[in-house]
Write an enzyme that holds these catalytic residues in place. Structure first.
Site, PDB file in Angstrom:
ATOM      1  N   VAL A  45     -54.158   6.581  11.092  1.00 41.96           N
ATOM      2  CA  VAL A  45     -54.905   6.378  12.175  1.00 41.96           C
ATOM      3  C   VAL A  45     -54.419   6.190  13.749  1.00 41.96           C
ATOM      4  O   VAL A  45     -54.799   6.677  14.586  1.00 41.96           O
ATOM      5  CB  VAL A  45     -56.236   5.121  12.003  1.00 41.96           C
ATOM      6  CG1 VAL A  45     -57.101   4.924  13.080  1.00 41.96           C
ATOM      7  CG2 VAL A  45     -56.804   5.604  10.717  1.00 41.96           C
ATOM      8  N   CYS A  87     -65.269   4.948   8.194  1.00 36.84           N
ATOM      9  CA  CYS A  87     -65.239   6.213   8.145  1.00 36.84           C
ATOM     10  C   CYS A  87     -66.349   7.073   7.331  1.00 36.84           C
ATOM     11  O   CYS A  87     -67.013   7.706   7.938  1.00 36.84           O
ATOM     12  CB  CYS A  87     -63.898   6.800   7.581  1.00 36.84           C
ATOM     13  SG  CYS A  87     -63.462   6.211   5.851  1.00 36.84           S
ATOM     14  N   LYS A 138     -69.292  -1.513   2.547  1.00 38.59           N
ATOM     15  CA  LYS A 138     -69.328  -1.088   3.978  1.00 38.59           C
ATOM     16  C   LYS A 138     -70.448  -0.185   4.106  1.00 38.59           C
ATOM     17  O   LYS A 138     -71.062  -0.149   5.253  1.00 38.59           O
ATOM     18  CB  LYS A 138     -67.853  -0.451   4.503  1.00 38.59           C
ATOM     19  CG  LYS A 138     -66.802  -1.728   4.275  1.00 38.59           C
ATOM     20  CD  LYS A 138     -65.402  -1.227   4.630  1.00 38.59           C
ATOM     21  CE  LYS A 138     -64.428  -2.171   4.533  1.00 38.59           C
ATOM     22  NZ  LYS A 138     -63.035  -1.534   4.178  1.00 38.59           N
ATOM     23  N   HIS A 150     -63.672  13.350   4.479  1.00 39.70           N
ATOM     24  CA  HIS A 150     -64.694  13.067   3.484  1.00 39.70           C
ATOM     25  C   HIS A 150     -65.868  13.851   3.302  1.00 39.70           C
ATOM     26  O   HIS A 150     -66.540  14.302   4.404  1.00 39.70           O
ATOM     27  CB  HIS A 150     -65.088  11.663   3.887  1.00 39.70           C
ATOM     28  CG  HIS A 150     -63.952  10.604   3.892  1.00 39.70           C
ATOM     29  ND1 HIS A 150     -62.635  10.859   3.456  1.00 39.70           N
ATOM     30  CD2 HIS A 150     -63.880   9.062   4.124  1.00 39.70           C
ATOM     31  CE1 HIS A 150     -62.175   9.607   3.426  1.00 39.70           C
ATOM     32  NE2 HIS A 150     -62.730   8.658   3.990  1.00 39.70           N
ATOM     33  N   ASN A 192     -62.226  12.121   8.485  1.00 37.18           N
ATOM     34  CA  ASN A 192     -62.205  10.592   8.318  1.00 37.18           C
ATOM     35  C   ASN A 192     -61.334  10.082   9.146  1.00 37.18           C
ATOM     36  O   ASN A 192     -61.722   8.802   9.526  1.00 37.18           O
ATOM     37  CB  ASN A 192     -61.890  10.460   6.690  1.00 37.18           C
ATOM     38  CG  ASN A 192     -60.582  10.830   6.553  1.00 37.18           C
ATOM     39  OD1 ASN A 192     -60.281  12.145   6.476  1.00 37.18           O
ATOM     40  ND2 ASN A 192     -59.364  10.152   5.822  1.00 37.18           N
TER      41      ASN A 192
END
Lengths: 354, 354, 354, 354
Positions: free
Chosen positions: B14, B151, B207, B245, B332
């Site tokens: 990231v 994400c 999440k 994703h 993602n």
């Protein structure tokens, strides 16, 4: 005395599994293997692109491969034919075989939803086998056609059956991650799937949605009634795995329970319809539940129970659906195809139909 | 005048995406990159194991890499800090930065659910940004902390938002096939995932279930209220894909509609909260809908809209849920992390918070 | 009477293979498993991340896992210790074990090139085992250290040995495509290898070049002399395969011959040094030659001979080198590590050294 | 004025690359795309299964796709035809096109070894282009056929050329790890290559061995003479990589040198035959040498120089061969096919042949 059996479509991946399960079977003698014109005349080992984890069984190695030929099946006095043919070919061919008195155990999707055709996942609905009598009456056949369910559906319904029986099941959501072998030996080009996935499998979602309700339905003596309490919706996807379909299942339950109770009910599976029948291919535990947080995994779990057990994991409460969610894995070409086909044939013998 | 910005945790995947988006940004000047002690002192290009599809930006190549150091951030008069730190480190560090007057745009999961911390997916809930004022009042900070969503959740909520606004959404089932990059550069050993998948991602399902309801909730001037109409359940799985994703989403809709209408509503996305704001990283079309039967696919679609668009496909009726099911793909580490982080920072500038 | 054996480093991938080969061994009783501090105290099944194609052997399942402890090895009266330790740990530890009278069969690279340490690929150089006597004399040990060759080298030298004996071999070029398991359970992150390959394996090329000449050398009663006729150059690469190293070998031959003759010499392998010794782990055919145009392939051929046979294919004339080129495949953690380690231990028992 | 160009075989993977390189080319106008009967009549975007990393160029999107039709090529006054056809089709078709006055730049393997047919790797042997005059004289054509080398050979010979010129090269051993795209869009089924590799590519080794000597040979005004000093032997293998062929090369050098000198000679490449010609597709650095210990890697390096540079790494002394060994990577469908095809066409324009 061993039944004389044949495999039609013997060189594809499901055909290979049939050969693997039948070559050394205690009740069956593999007499005949047939495939497309192209490979006819060769011996089996030359014609097949064998991809299974163990070598070609010795008994099958030198079998002569014939083109698909109904008369030869009859002439060879074959008792049971296992078919791994494309649906359009099967649709024509299988009724002709049944008419000639052959018992057909078919992996093709044709006729699966007809109400006098048993669609058998034996632990779940072995009793539907008696629809054979209706089928013979209806169609004037001396043989019969019995169908193996769609691979994804066989795995899903086996996991759902104890829940249906003990708690009642309403809405079911199935999201799959399916193996490459499900598309056949050459179905998925590597350029299309490497570092990728394909979120579509032709016809698969409809099969899961419809066949599930038939398998979990009841045979009322006249026809097979679809289960009306359950409603299944599916999304099917192809991933980079050789063998083993993984399914995330979310199920609404009609009565409250605990996760421990659900696991217990799955492991015990008291309503198993072939318990104690002594069928050779029946796995000791049809449903294996794993407690590790990251199982089941296809490479590690697909051969559980010689590929005939399904493996359930991650059983957890689902508050959105008032029910349960879990992950289930099954071997698509064994539990979802050839292995279940052989188990069905054993049931037919046990019940006196073959 | 360009804002002076820093990236903390700049060598992870990231972090690399933050550097890629910031190195040539029209509004931001990348002044400082920080990472763990181990790589400190090296230049960025030496310390990083760069894996992105394009080379390291020239401006970042020679940047000196410092250890994480709050005082240095302050000393360098950094306006905005982008953090790609582990949650436990972020939990300690980010409040200290906010206290010192720094605007923190954080990809870490800590504090995401607190009612005075904006959890921003800009097209969906840019108006929650004003919770910053509450946050500053509550905590006595001159800076602030703003969070990038998980994400999977960023992708799901962007696809759901037009449906929530136009039709109303109740039960939502999300089943994911997530990329390797989500676990970081070295998170998934190849021996564990080749010819396999892993049906578990730590903390991910919670999440998705919780953050969705916050992002789709409302800021009432005092705090951010969670959406109470929607109920999300998730099953999360890791597959052999580098980036992107894929999510199978099944959603109950409160009012009847057609699939064509749903596609139209997604493509138009009239309630887009940052429409016409002129934010440089905002994609022209936040939601791209594809009509091909087998799309979206991660390798082919993940860079749509420079990785900032999500791609929806296979929109079809769901009779089980009285609603719709579809497949959505998002990048993602761009849409689900760094790209959205940069878009948030642009929003902060536009709104006068930074 | 069975020898009491221990595995040190039992949870890694080579350790798992040792456990698999030893748990039900006719000559050995697996008494002790040891690994790093981290997993000590657990039972083996809990501590290990088992990745092999068959489940953990029942006998090993409940074994208590100890930290590495030389005194405990002595106290438990272990006859043979199999080590799958990092080279730097092995370098310290193994001499201490040998001093205490233990026979050490080691997969670590330390000491492999010392002239009084047998580096055994049993079919090739079982006679080097007698260097143990020199080693004991030189070092004053009652035990001894015997080394398993580098995986790539074990495979290459087994294929070369019949050529060396019958035709004479000069220049040898080896270019490898090595499996992920060679780097250990977590050695290669999936993000680094998916849609990729890594053209470097630390230390590997030197090992192939040097160890080959020792294994193909001679024990003269005093020390092991390296083969001076042969000159090996290697280029080693990691590819996306779970298990099984594939090697393209180009070899200059000292005398002219035909490809048929080369195949015959490999299949017969008359100079096999352990022929008819009755060692349980020795494969019936150490070298299997396949005639199909596209074999050997790792997934299809790696378990040939229970993983102890190497599979040669594509034997063809090499005009550039005045010799032959072929492809050879071997199972890197069986033939190239644990399986050969167990075969060595069997040889030690047969020869009266353990 | 732009040349009017056509692509024959435009839907395959090399055809897609041709379209990608030609759609926005400064010297060429893509007027015509042709493919098999099956897709004829559709627009290009509908007919193609596009798999490249960037979307279909806008100019190509709506082009009508025709069946292969020589008369249409003539009628449309096409100056240059790029062919990505199967060798057997090309063998019939290309001479007819040349006869009709068309300049044919062909990726097909037919006729590559004929002495009056330039087999061009422009940096290496641009001067062979003048064999066109001999060809026209010999065959009475007003057009001509020029061939793109085999992909593996294009990469290998470009890396070898500076060594041949500066040090002299004798024996060369090439061992390859080739990408899936080399077999075409659907050439390698995923079931055959996952967790596997295939150590055979039909015809490839002969192509490398023979074409290398032609490319590195000389045009003497009458015909192209093969290089007689060099002797190449190859072993070719398919691995799980989408694009980018990796080759381990071992080369005997005629004069002694240092590794630093070899790297310098490759990077400078003073004998580059198209230096300063201003060809748009020529890469700034035809050979990029990387110093990192584990490069080149296909996923990270294949797009170097827009896919037209080759990347060399791991340059090290080879004592067995008295020379050097190194690893070289090139993009097989760009440098090894369509990109080099376009570069050849630019050379033809520059030299006045088209």
């Amino acid at each position: 005395m061993k039944r004389r059996v044949a495999v039609l479509g013997a060189t594809g991946i499901v055909g290979q599994r049939f050969v693997q399960f039948l070559a050394d079977h205690p009740w069956f003698e593999l007499e005949l293997v047939m495939a497309s014109e192209r490979s006819a005349g060769k011996i089996y080992a030359q014609a097949v692109t064998w991809v299974l984890e163990k070598p070609i069984p010795k008994k099958a190695y030198e079998l002569k491969l014939y083109p698909i030929d109904i008369d030869l099946v009859a002439k060879e006095k074959i008792d049971i034919v296992f078919t791994a043919l494309p649906a359009d070919v099967a649709k024509e061919l299988e009724p002709q075989l049944a008419k000639k008195g052959v018992m057909v155990v078919s992996n093709a999707s044709s006729m699966r939803l007809e109400s006098d055709v048993p669609l058998l996942n034996p632990e779940v609905n072995a009793d539907h086998v008696d629809a054979i009598e209706v089928q013979r009456r209806n169609r004037g056949w001396s043989g019969a056609i019995v169908k193996v369910p769609n691979c994804t559906t066989a795995i899903a319904t086996l996991s759902l059956k104890p829940l249906v029986d003990v708690f009642g099941v309403g809405k079911v959501i199935v999201s799959t991650m399916q193996a490459l072998s499900g598309a056949g030996l050459t179905g998925v080009p590597s350029m299309f799937i490497l570092d990728n996935l394909i979120p579509y499998i032709e016809g698969e979602e409809e099969k899961v949605e419809n066949e599930s309700r038939k398998i979990l339905g009841t045979f009322n003596g006249n026809n097979i009634e679809f289960n009306k309490e359950i409603s299944v919706t599916a999304s099917c996807h192809r991933v980079m795995v050789l063998e083993g379909h993984t399914e995330a299942i979310f199920a609404e339950l009609k009565s409250k329970t605990s996760m421990d109770e659900i696991i217990k009910v799955m492991e015990e599976f008291k309503s198993n319809k072939i318990k104690n029948m002594g069928l050779p291919t029946a796995p000791e535990k049809p449903i294996v539940v794993r407690r590790e947080i990251d199982r089941p995994q296809p490479r590690l779990d697909r051969l559980e129970g010689n590929g005939m057990s399904i493996v359930v994991g991650r059983v957890r409460e689902d508050k959105t659906l008032n029910g349960v969610k879990y992950v289930v894995l099954g071997h698509n070409t064994i539990r979802g195809a050839a292995g279940t086909g052989v188990l069905i044939a054993e049931l037919l013998v046990k019940k006196g139909y073959a």
